[in-house]
Design an enzyme around this catalytic site. Structure first.
Site, PDB file in Angstrom:
ATOM      1  N   ASN A 103     -56.380  -5.813 -20.157  1.00 32.62           N
ATOM      2  CA  ASN A 103     -55.232  -6.654 -19.831  1.00 32.62           C
ATOM      3  C   ASN A 103     -55.012  -7.644 -20.974  1.00 32.62           C
ATOM      4  OD1 ASN A 103     -54.822  -9.585 -17.865  1.00 32.62           O
ATOM      5  ND2 ASN A 103     -53.223  -8.080 -18.164  1.00 32.62           N
ATOM      6  N   GLY A 153     -49.070  -7.419 -17.171  1.00 32.60           N
ATOM      7  CA  GLY A 153     -48.813  -8.671 -16.482  1.00 32.60           C
ATOM      8  C   GLY A 153     -47.360  -9.056 -16.586  1.00 32.60           C
ATOM      9  N   ARG A 154     -47.073 -10.013 -17.450  1.00 31.46           N
ATOM     10  CA  ARG A 154     -45.702 -10.537 -17.534  1.00 31.46           C
ATOM     11  C   ARG A 154     -44.682  -9.465 -17.903  1.00 31.46           C
ATOM     12  NH1 ARG A 154     -46.785 -14.720 -21.873  1.00 31.46           N
ATOM     13  NH2 ARG A 154     -48.558 -13.328 -22.170  1.00 31.46           N
ATOM     14  N   CYS A 172     -58.774 -17.301 -14.440  1.00 31.70           N
ATOM     15  CA  CYS A 172     -57.685 -18.279 -14.364  1.00 31.70           C
ATOM     16  C   CYS A 172     -58.127 -19.611 -14.966  1.00 31.70           C
ATOM     17  CB  CYS A 172     -57.257 -18.476 -12.910  1.00 31.70           C
ATOM     18  SG  CYS A 172     -55.881 -19.638 -12.720  1.00 31.70           S
ATOM     19  N   MET A 222     -49.739 -15.497 -10.016  1.00 32.55           N
ATOM     20  CA  MET A 222     -49.400 -16.530  -9.041  1.00 32.55           C
ATOM     21  C   MET A 222     -47.896 -16.760  -8.995  1.00 32.55           C
ATOM     22  SD  MET A 222     -52.167 -17.433  -7.561  1.00 32.55           S
ATOM     23  CE  MET A 222     -51.645 -18.935  -6.726  1.00 32.55           C
TER      24      MET A 222
END
Length: 336
Positions: free
Chosen positions: A213, A235-236, A102, A21
């Site tokens: 993940n 991801g990050r 989430c 997001m």
């Protein structure tokens, strides 16, 4: 189980970038496509209601270079998710992914995201409705469980229910989601990683595509997991240190590593086209700040972009300036 039809798409299971997001918008994804030509890319999560009733061009628009591209949906109403999935297919997406991971308060209040881990039957109905509505793969991204859930059999039963409903692939964020007492950021860091659950899932269900993940920040860490699963999802790390995405695809495919400067130059036609359409440079530059992460002169690169990209009239020359400053700082550091 729906097949992952396109051979290029099926091959891209090995590497993907997580939906994030406020980060993985279209500009970010075009940059990631430059870095990793074969990776699967995901949109930010979009609620089914927004897809149906919102500004579709703003929410769903993408550049042709982004394929293979998945739309991640939020929601828990089968009919609405099916309608949103049909819209996604009509727009040309290659996959629809249902968010079951989430942990934010807003998501919990709306009965979607990680709290759905405790409603496997409802999720199965959602998946089945989407599968019936589209010809593209429908997939699920989930956690291991919620709060104190600590039973592998419960997690595996959740996955099996979605596979029976037609899910083509499962992305496992290998942590629990703690819905009480932790922020979304803390939920990405504090609950312990349990990669062994994903490994066991794949071992016991060899026909099921499983992508892992969570906590994968280096090429070495990601490559080590490829022995156990079909693919890894960054991801990050892919956002804060995007060159690792390029290095990981190179390690997986044998393609030669390109310099950061060369990769940035490849982005130039897209940037200049967007600027000609009236987009402010800051909307693209914010995704580039980590390109020289950990490199001599990297701080200078970030500083030039951070201070200049928001100014009226900022254009490609600012990126050239940032590269030049980076090069000069690196040379001074090497000489000292």
């Amino acid at each position: 189980m729906q097949p992952l039809h396109d051979p290029r798409y099926a091959a891209s299971l090995r590497l993907s970038v997580a939906p994030m997001m406020d980060w993985t918008d279209s500009h970010c994804r075009v940059f990631h496509r430059v870095l990793a030509p074969g990776a699967r890319l995901y949109t930010e999560m979009v609620h089914a209601n927004a897809v149906i009733h919102g500004d579709r061009r703003r929410l769903l628009g993408f550049d042709a270079s982004e394929h293979p591209l998945a739309l991640q949906l939020g929601g828990s109403e089968p009919a609405l998710l099916a309608q949103a999935a049909r819209i996604a297919a009509d727009w040309g997406y290659d996959e629809v992914n249902l968010n079951c991971g989430c942990p934010s308060d807003r998501v919990q209040a709306g009965r979607f995201g990680a709290c759905l881990m405790r409603e496997p039957e409802l999720v199965g109905e959602c998946v089945a409705a989407m599968v019936a509505a589209v010809d593209i793969p429908v997939t699920v991204k989930c956690r291991l469980g919620v709060d104190e859930d600590n039973d592998y059999a419960t997690f595996a039963a959740f996955v099996d229910r979605q596979v029976r409903a037609g899910a083509a692939m499962i992305v496992v964020h290998a942590r629990n989601a703690w819905l009480k007492g932790l922020s979304p950021k803390e939920n990405r860091e504090i609950p312990p990683l349990r990669y062994d659950w994903a490994h066991r899932l794949k071992r016991e269900r060899p026909a099921l595509p499983v992508v892992l993940n969570g906590g994968l920040a280096t090429v070495e860490a990601a490559q080590a997991q490829m022995v156990h699963v079909d693919g890894v999802m960054l991801g990050r790390a892919a956002y804060h240190d995007p060159y690792v995405l390029h290095a990981l695809e190179a390690a997986q495919t044998g393609m030669p590593l390109r310099s950061r400067e060369d990769l940035l130059e490849q982005l130039r036609p897209y940037v200049e086209a967007q600027l000609q359409r009236g987009l402010a440079l800051k909307h693209i530059a914010r995704h580039l700040l980590g390109l020289y992460h950990g490199q001599p002169g990297g701080r200078g690169f970030r500083k030039v972009l951070s201070e200049g990209a928001h100014r009226p009239g900022a254009d490609w020359s600012l990126l050239e300036q940032a590269v030049q400053v980076t090069r000069e700082q690196a040379e001074r550091a090497a000489a000292s």
